[in-house]
Write an enzyme that holds these catalytic residues in place. Structure first.
Site, PDB file in Angstrom:
ATOM      1  N   LYS A  26       0.842  -1.206   0.000  1.00  0.00           N
ATOM      2  CA  LYS A  26       0.000   0.000   0.000  1.00  0.00           C
ATOM      3  C   LYS A  26       0.874   1.252   0.000  1.00  0.00           C
ATOM      4  O   LYS A  26       0.634   2.181  -0.775  1.00  0.00           O
ATOM      5  CB  LYS A  26      -0.920  -0.038   1.225  1.00  0.00           C
ATOM      6  N   SER A  27       1.860   1.300   0.863  1.00  0.00           N
ATOM      7  CA  SER A  27       2.713   2.495   0.951  1.00  0.00           C
ATOM      8  C   SER A  27       3.402   2.771  -0.381  1.00  0.00           C
ATOM      9  O   SER A  27       3.478   3.921  -0.830  1.00  0.00           O
ATOM     10  CB  SER A  27       3.782   2.294   2.025  1.00  0.00           C
ATOM     11  N   ASP A 320       2.021  -1.370  11.795  1.00  0.00           N
ATOM     12  CA  ASP A 320       0.690  -1.769  11.316  1.00  0.00           C
ATOM     13  C   ASP A 320       0.352  -3.223  11.653  1.00  0.00           C
ATOM     14  O   ASP A 320      -0.747  -3.692  11.353  1.00  0.00           O
ATOM     15  CB  ASP A 320       0.601  -1.574   9.797  1.00  0.00           C
TER      16      ASP A 320
END
Ligand code: S3P
Length: 439
Positions: A26-27, A320
């Site tokens: 995602k990053s 996360d």
């Protein structure tokens, strides 16, 4: 309009086996759109995460006039408009649930002379934004928050930004990236100093686009006024999505799973370090470098886990992954203690409280503290739990069923699509007995 709740219904037991590749990081997906849009030339991205968060970034750049083809099976083609080619969008940019989009865009857009508004959903609108608007104000930007320091953010045009030398008050890659991206538009050299290492995808990708980034110890600097040259990006599988399977296979007897092409950036691999300290059996195979990011295949087999005191320096490197790690701790022998993780309280949900509530509902001795949690491993029962619309909580609690003695029903799971499209299908193929209900 009727509101439908997406619920997961997970039956107890099972093993995780086979080979799988979880969706793209995602990053890195966010950053590929951002830098590709500002580059000179055409950037081709493969392995792009087609989740709602990274699509929010993609749509924001489309709304600012960037031509973007795809995504088509992870392929995206971005026709860069150059550092000053973005246009004022017709309305607010809706960034949904995505903190990364909002905080990085605040910096990237602060010095462009545009007048625009960044908005988000209820969760994003409750998250702290002064951590980015404060340093931006020091640079001469005008980015307004609500009275409470939250979104929507209103970015006002200013005539220019000045470079700053900023010591980050929190270990946050989003704040670091925000300031560095604003620094591309500032006069002089912008530097940030991190209190602890955080994910460095922005720095790596800037270099991949030919932009010089200086790093001395914990201080990172960019000179304003440069340009970005388009390049190709191969996005690895997201270690944060692999995390649910690393934990699931570790706790479920008989499991033997290979996760392919996983991003192994050393600022992201805390999950592996922590699980190994707990006794997990994780083999790192076929290590290679893909477009400036280390990648490997991970073989994980069931192993008895033991409780540990989680080293604080690992916290930003696994920031996360704590919802999943709390499930591992609930299945471990003895006590696991997490401290120094107060940031978990301002993620997509308050991940300390929501996970403590969820685990307690399953009969686990989980005691929240202001900056962490104390979990005594033991038996897990079935039960009804609420993910509070937090994707990582929903997926973590689903994995808990591998060791529970009854069904687990999880509510408010629609946001799993922000980071892991088809989690249910992927998890079911690996061996989790999971179904979905819409009520
Ligand atoms: C991210 C940084 C982290 C992480 C988030 C993604 C990023 O946030 O929690 O999911 O892409 O830079 P913080 O930098 O606020 O810790």
């Amino acid at each position: 309009m009727s509101h439908s709740d997406t619920q997961y219904h997970v039956r107890p037991g099972g093993t995780l086996r086979g080979n799988l590749r979880v969706p793209g990081d995602k990053s890195i997906s966010h950053r590929s759109i951002m830098l590709g849009s500002l580059a000179d030339g055409v950037t081709r991205v493969s392995g792009f995460l087609e989740g709602e968060d990274s699509l929010a970034t993609l749509n924001a750049f489309r709304a600012m006039g960037v031509e973007i083809e795809g995504p088509d099976q992870g392929q995206v083609v971005i026709h860069g408009v150059g550092m000053h080619g973005l246009k004022t969008p017709n309305g607010p940019l809706d960034l949904g649930n995505s903190g990364t989009s909002m905080r990085l865009l605040a910096g990237l857009l602060a010095g462009q002379g545009l007048d625009l508004v960044l908005s988000g959903d209820a969760s994003l609108s409750g998250r702290p934004m002064r951590r980015v608007t404060d340093p931006l104000a020091l640079m001469g930007a005008r980015v307004e928050t609500t009275q409470a320091g939250t979104a929507p953010l209103h970015i006002r045009p200013v005539s220019g930004l000045k470079a700053i030398d900023y010591a980050l008050p929190v270990a946050s890659a989003q704040v670091k990236s925000c300031v560095l991206l604003a620094g591309l538009y500032a006069q002089g050299e912008t530097c940030v100093t991190e209190p602890a290492p955080t994910r460095d995808h922005t720095e790596r990708m800037l270099q991949g686009f030919g932009y010089e980034v200086k790093k001395e110890g914990s201080r990172i600097c960019v000179q304003g006024g440069g340009r970005l040259a388009a390049c190709d990006i191969d996005v690895p599988a997201d270690i944060s999505s692999a995390a649910f399977f690393l934990v699931g296979a570790s706790i479920a007897p008989g499991s033997d799973l290979v996760l392919e092409h996983v991003g192994m950036n050393p600022t992201r691999d805390g999950i592996i370090t922590i699980l190994r300290l707990m006794g997990a059996d994780i083999e790192v195979r076929n290590q290679r470098n893909v477009g400036g990011e280390p990648v490997a295949d991970l073989r994980v087999r069931h192993a008895p886990l033991k409780g540990i005191r989680i080293p604080e320096e690992q916290v930003p490197l696994a920031i996360d992954e704590f919802p999943a790690l709390f499930v591992a701790a609930a299945c471990a022998e003895g006590e696991t203690v997490l401290t120094g993780a107060e940031e978990l309280r301002v993620k997509e949900s308050d991940r300390i409280q929501v996970m403590a509530d969820g685990l307690q509902a399953l009969g686990v001795d989980a005691r929240p503290t202001p900056d962490g949690m104390v979990i005594r491993g033991g038996r897990l029962h079935g039960g009804e739990v609420d993910s509070h619309g937090d994707h990582r909580i929903a997926m973590s609690l689903a994995m808990a069923a591998l060791r529970s003695d009854g069904d687990i029903r999880i509510s408010d799971c629609a946001n799993v699509n922000t980071s892991f499209p088809d989690f249910v299908g992927t998890a079911a193929r690996a061996g989790l007995d999971i179904g979905v209900a819409h009520e």
